[in-house]
Design a protein around this motif. Structure first.
Motif, PDB file in Angstrom:
ATOM      1  N   ILE A 113       0.899  -1.195   0.112  1.00  0.00           N
ATOM      2  CA  ILE A 113       0.019   0.016   0.052  1.00  0.00           C
ATOM      3  C   ILE A 113       0.880   1.165   0.019  1.00  0.00           C
ATOM      4  O   ILE A 113       0.412   2.378  -0.158  1.00  0.00           O
ATOM      5  N   CYS A 114       2.316   1.247   0.178  1.00  0.00           N
ATOM      6  CA  CYS A 114       2.871   2.573   0.087  1.00  0.00           C
ATOM      7  C   CYS A 114       4.203   2.358  -0.825  1.00  0.00           C
ATOM      8  O   CYS A 114       5.143   1.177  -0.553  1.00  0.00           O
ATOM      9  N   PRO A 115       4.508   2.920  -1.938  1.00  0.00           N
ATOM     10  CA  PRO A 115       5.501   2.691  -2.756  1.00  0.00           C
ATOM     11  C   PRO A 115       7.056   3.153  -1.994  1.00  0.00           C
ATOM     12  O   PRO A 115       8.048   2.705  -2.537  1.00  0.00           O
ATOM     13  N   HIS A 116       6.911   3.975  -1.038  1.00  0.00           N
ATOM     14  CA  HIS A 116       7.986   4.539  -0.419  1.00  0.00           C
ATOM     15  C   HIS A 116       8.652   3.464   0.578  1.00  0.00           C
ATOM     16  O   HIS A 116       9.938   3.422   0.601  1.00  0.00           O
ATOM     17  N   CYS A 117       7.930   2.740   1.386  1.00  0.00           N
ATOM     18  CA  CYS A 117       8.421   1.890   2.456  1.00  0.00           C
ATOM     19  C   CYS A 117       8.224   0.297   2.008  1.00  0.00           C
ATOM     20  O   CYS A 117       8.799  -0.313   2.779  1.00  0.00           O
ATOM     21  N   GLY A 118       7.133   0.389   1.036  1.00  0.00           N
ATOM     22  CA  GLY A 118       6.959  -1.218   0.849  1.00  0.00           C
ATOM     23  C   GLY A 118       5.773  -1.910   1.866  1.00  0.00           C
ATOM     24  O   GLY A 118       5.679  -3.063   1.830  1.00  0.00           O
ATOM     25  N   ASP A 211      -1.491   6.587   6.654  1.00  0.00           N
ATOM     26  CA  ASP A 211      -2.520   5.551   7.234  1.00  0.00           C
ATOM     27  C   ASP A 211      -1.638   4.299   7.440  1.00  0.00           C
ATOM     28  O   ASP A 211      -2.312   2.932   7.728  1.00  0.00           O
ATOM     29  N   HIS A 212      -0.295   4.255   7.723  1.00  0.00           N
ATOM     30  CA  HIS A 212       0.516   2.853   8.235  1.00  0.00           C
ATOM     31  C   HIS A 212       1.615   3.457   8.921  1.00  0.00           C
ATOM     32  O   HIS A 212       1.860   4.656   9.108  1.00  0.00           O
ATOM     33  N   HIS A 213       2.250   2.426   9.705  1.00  0.00           N
ATOM     34  CA  HIS A 213       3.228   2.726  10.624  1.00  0.00           C
ATOM     35  C   HIS A 213       2.880   3.369  11.875  1.00  0.00           C
ATOM     36  O   HIS A 213       3.404   4.239  12.397  1.00  0.00           O
TER      37      HIS A 213
HETATM   38 ZN   LIG Z   1       5.574   3.969   3.779  1.00  0.00          ZN
END
Ligand SMILES: [Zn+2]
Length: 281
Positions: A113-118, A211-213
């Motif tokens: 769901i996130c291209p930056h952190c996978g 939306d995550h972490h």
């Molecule tokens: Zn991320």
């Protein structure tokens, strides 16, 4: 609502031998927070402090203790009267009921769901899932403590009540299915933080969406009144956990759905608690 916070402080065996005064040290640091009880049993190197609210300075004190070589954890629980729950417009859905999958049939794909952190979220394979328990009445349960399912009679009741924001996906290859996946289709806006108490994980990159972490919230859930539009069944915008292991969104239900579950005789609804919708400061 009655809140119980337990703060467990521990010292290693080695440190305890070098610091016979460690108890007094901890007590001095914790004293200003106003705890209501201390438990010393069963481990003599552990002190557990009980509070009737979450002390505002707890995080600060915790860092202070960590710097002095202590470790430990915070545990929180809230209790509600039946009326408090019945009066809530929206509630966090919680259940203690667990059913088991047949070995090897609970499968999932990771969806990034996130291209930056996978960061990835589970997509469950409902088609291949087999649940060992055959439901006989209205049940809501988590499969192996993870995804939520409802038994066929409860799925039918939810459908007849025209519950919004919900997709009921048949579990397994057989038809009619005995269990249905309870899949929210409506996402709520981001939680209001604070007053919701939840910490951003240090694994978030500066480019990550919000939306995550996140660590799981340790307080009730708060939403801003402006723009709060909810269906009968909703999922939180936030995916909790550290993507790639256990993750999940919180499910939030309307008063109507909560009452329907109670009327159907669904048991083990532990952890259901009111959602707070507030005017933003
Ligand atoms: Zn991320």
């Amino acid at each position: 609502m009655r809140e119980i916070i337990k703060f467990r402080v521990e010292i290693s065996k080695e440190e305890a031998t070098h610091r016979p005064q460690w108890e007094r040290e901890v007590l001095q640091i914790l004293e200003p927070l106003g705890f209501i009880a201390i438990e010393r049993w069963p481990n003599p190197r552990v002190l557990t402090f009980q509070f009737d609210h979450y002390p505002a300075q707890l995080d600060e004190v915790w860092q202070h203790l960590q710097a002095r070589g202590f470790y430990g954890s915070v545990w929180e629980r809230r209790e509600y009267t039946p009326t408090e729950l019945l009066d809530a417009a929206f509630l966090r859905l919680g259940t203690e009921a667990v059913v088991s999958s047949v070995d090897g049939t609970l499968r999932w794909d990771w969806v990034t769901i996130c291209p930056h952190c996978g960061f990835a979220e589970e997509r469950w394979d409902w088609q291949h899932l087999q649940i060992s328990d055959l439901p006989t009445g209205p049940h809501l349960a988590a499969v192996d403590w993870h995804p939520l399912v409802v038994s066929a009679p409860l799925a039918e009741a939810l459908q007849q009540a025209d519950v919004t924001g919900l997709s009921l996906i048949p579990v397994g290859p057989e038809r009619p299915a005995g269990w249905y996946a309870l899949q929210p289709t409506h996402l709520l806006p981001p939680l209001l933080v604070p007053p919701t108490r939840m910490r951003r994980l240090p694994t978030a990159t500066p480019h990550c969406a919000r939306d995550h972490h996140w660590e799981s919230p340790t307080s009730e859930l708060y939403y801003r009144q402006d723009g709060f539009a909810a269906a009968d069944v909703n999922a939180s915008y936030e995916v909790f956990g550290d993507g790639g292991r256990a993750t999940g969104r919180i499910v939030i239900i309307s008063n109507r759905v909560y009452r329907l579950l109670l009327a159907m005789g669904v048991t083990q609804l532990v952890g259901c608690e009111p959602i707070r919708v507030v005017a933003s400061a």
